[in-house]
Motif scaffolding. Sequence first.
Motif, mmCIF file in Angstrom:
data_model
loop_
_atom_site.group_PDB
_atom_site.id
_atom_site.type_symbol
_atom_site.label_atom_id
_atom_site.label_comp_id
_atom_site.label_asym_id
_atom_site.label_seq_id
_atom_site.Cartn_x
_atom_site.Cartn_y
_atom_site.Cartn_z
ATOM 1 N N VAL A 20 15.836 -16.463 6.618
ATOM 2 C CA VAL A 20 17.125 -17.154 6.019
ATOM 3 C C VAL A 20 16.854 -18.617 5.323
ATOM 4 N N LEU A 21 16.924 -18.346 3.878
ATOM 5 C CA LEU A 21 16.489 -19.757 3.197
ATOM 6 C C LEU A 21 17.352 -20.685 3.614
ATOM 7 N N PRO A 22 16.852 -22.065 3.574
ATOM 8 C CA PRO A 22 17.671 -23.041 3.785
ATOM 9 C C PRO A 22 18.743 -23.294 2.468
ATOM 10 N N GLU A 23 19.901 -23.831 2.679
ATOM 11 C CA GLU A 23 21.077 -23.838 1.650
ATOM 12 C C GLU A 23 20.545 -25.050 0.941
ATOM 13 N N ILE B 124 0.850 -1.212 0.242
ATOM 14 C CA ILE B 124 -0.125 -0.133 0.165
ATOM 15 C C ILE B 124 0.866 1.431 -0.013
ATOM 16 N N GLY B 125 2.045 1.075 -0.612
ATOM 17 C CA GLY B 125 3.126 2.072 -0.591
ATOM 18 C C GLY B 125 4.261 1.787 -1.654
ATOM 19 N N THR B 126 5.317 2.536 -1.323
ATOM 20 C CA THR B 126 6.264 2.265 -2.462
ATOM 21 C C THR B 126 7.343 1.436 -1.450
ATOM 22 N N TYR B 127 6.864 0.146 -1.734
ATOM 23 C CA TYR B 127 7.740 -0.714 -1.163
ATOM 24 C C TYR B 127 7.342 -2.259 -1.653
ATOM 25 N N SER B 128 8.238 -3.130 -1.394
ATOM 26 C CA SER B 128 7.961 -4.695 -1.976
ATOM 27 C C SER B 128 7.523 -5.400 -0.876
ATOM 28 N N GLN B 129 6.803 -6.455 -1.093
ATOM 29 C CA GLN B 129 6.224 -7.231 0.047
ATOM 30 C C GLN B 129 7.382 -7.968 0.609
ATOM 31 N N ALA B 130 8.413 -8.127 0.151
ATOM 32 C CA ALA B 130 9.683 -8.768 0.644
ATOM 33 C C ALA B 130 11.000 -8.506 -0.541
ATOM 34 N N VAL B 131 12.070 -8.498 -0.132
ATOM 35 C CA VAL B 131 12.994 -8.466 -1.065
ATOM 36 C C VAL B 131 14.324 -9.389 -0.377
ATOM 37 N N ARG B 132 14.848 -10.207 -1.824
ATOM 38 C CA ARG B 132 15.622 -11.381 -1.382
ATOM 39 C C ARG B 132 17.149 -10.904 -1.692
ATOM 40 N N ALA B 133 17.982 -11.097 -0.769
ATOM 41 C CA ALA B 133 19.472 -10.624 -1.156
ATOM 42 C C ALA B 133 20.353 -11.636 -0.794
ATOM 43 N N GLY B 134 20.714 -12.623 -1.632
ATOM 44 C CA GLY B 134 21.331 -13.943 -1.367
ATOM 45 C C GLY B 134 20.240 -14.883 -0.632
ATOM 46 N N ALA B 135 20.653 -15.663 0.301
ATOM 47 C CA ALA B 135 19.769 -16.423 1.158
ATOM 48 C C ALA B 135 18.986 -15.530 2.048
ATOM 49 N N THR B 136 18.868 -14.548 2.256
ATOM 50 C CA THR B 136 18.312 -13.695 3.302
ATOM 51 C C THR B 136 17.128 -13.042 2.634
ATOM 52 N N ALA C 183 6.905 -15.515 2.930
ATOM 53 C CA ALA C 183 7.836 -16.430 2.954
ATOM 54 C C ALA C 183 7.556 -17.568 1.975
ATOM 55 N N ARG C 184 6.586 -18.114 1.792
ATOM 56 C CA ARG C 184 6.577 -19.356 0.901
ATOM 57 C C ARG C 184 6.589 -18.654 -0.475
ATOM 58 N N ALA C 185 6.332 -17.601 -0.789
ATOM 59 C CA ALA C 185 6.597 -17.062 -2.271
ATOM 60 C C ALA C 185 7.993 -16.861 -2.346
ATOM 61 N N ALA C 186 8.791 -16.580 -1.569
ATOM 62 C CA ALA C 186 10.199 -16.439 -1.510
ATOM 63 C C ALA C 186 10.868 -17.812 -1.471
ATOM 64 N N GLY C 187 10.327 -18.701 -1.329
ATOM 65 C CA GLY C 187 11.058 -20.318 -1.111
ATOM 66 C C GLY C 187 11.240 -20.537 0.138
ATOM 67 N N GLY C 188 10.616 -19.957 1.114
ATOM 68 C CA GLY C 188 10.716 -20.660 2.556
ATOM 69 C C GLY C 188 9.383 -20.851 3.135
ATOM 70 N N ASP C 189 9.572 -20.634 4.518
ATOM 71 C CA ASP C 189 8.148 -20.646 5.464
ATOM 72 C C ASP C 189 8.574 -20.021 6.425
#
Length: 131
Positions: free
Chosen positions: A125-128, A15-27, A63-69
């Motif tokens: 932090v996504l699992p390796e 609802i603003g100028t941001y992303s639901q989440a941002v992935r940088a590497g495994a974080t 979290a699920r959309a990013a590949g985690g939970d």
Amino acid sequence: MKREAIHTEHAPKAIGTYSQAVRAGATVYLSGQIPLDPATMQLVDDGIEAQVRRVFENLRAVARAAGGDLADIVKLTVYLPDLGHFPVVNEIMAQYFEPPYPARAAVGVAALPMGAAVEMDAILVLPEAPG
């Protein structure tokens, strides 16, 4: 390091100028979620318990959309205009997480967007990948 925006229709749109989440590497840095129903973009109005559950469901969807939970969350920040609701957050959080629990902070705030009773953001932090 490459940054990737994460988006899902299963959580409220930004609802603003941001992303639901941002992935940088495994974080993955999950933006604050308030108790918006993603289908209607309206606040859940069935009391604090329902609002806390909706926030956890929104965080889970991102979290699920990013590949985690939720189990991959290492840091959770809870924002409450009424710190008297903190026991409710603890009770419901225990239904969504198992030990080892994420690190957490609770912050009392004057107000939240749209008059929400709770907001949470998280670091995941996504699992390796298997080697």
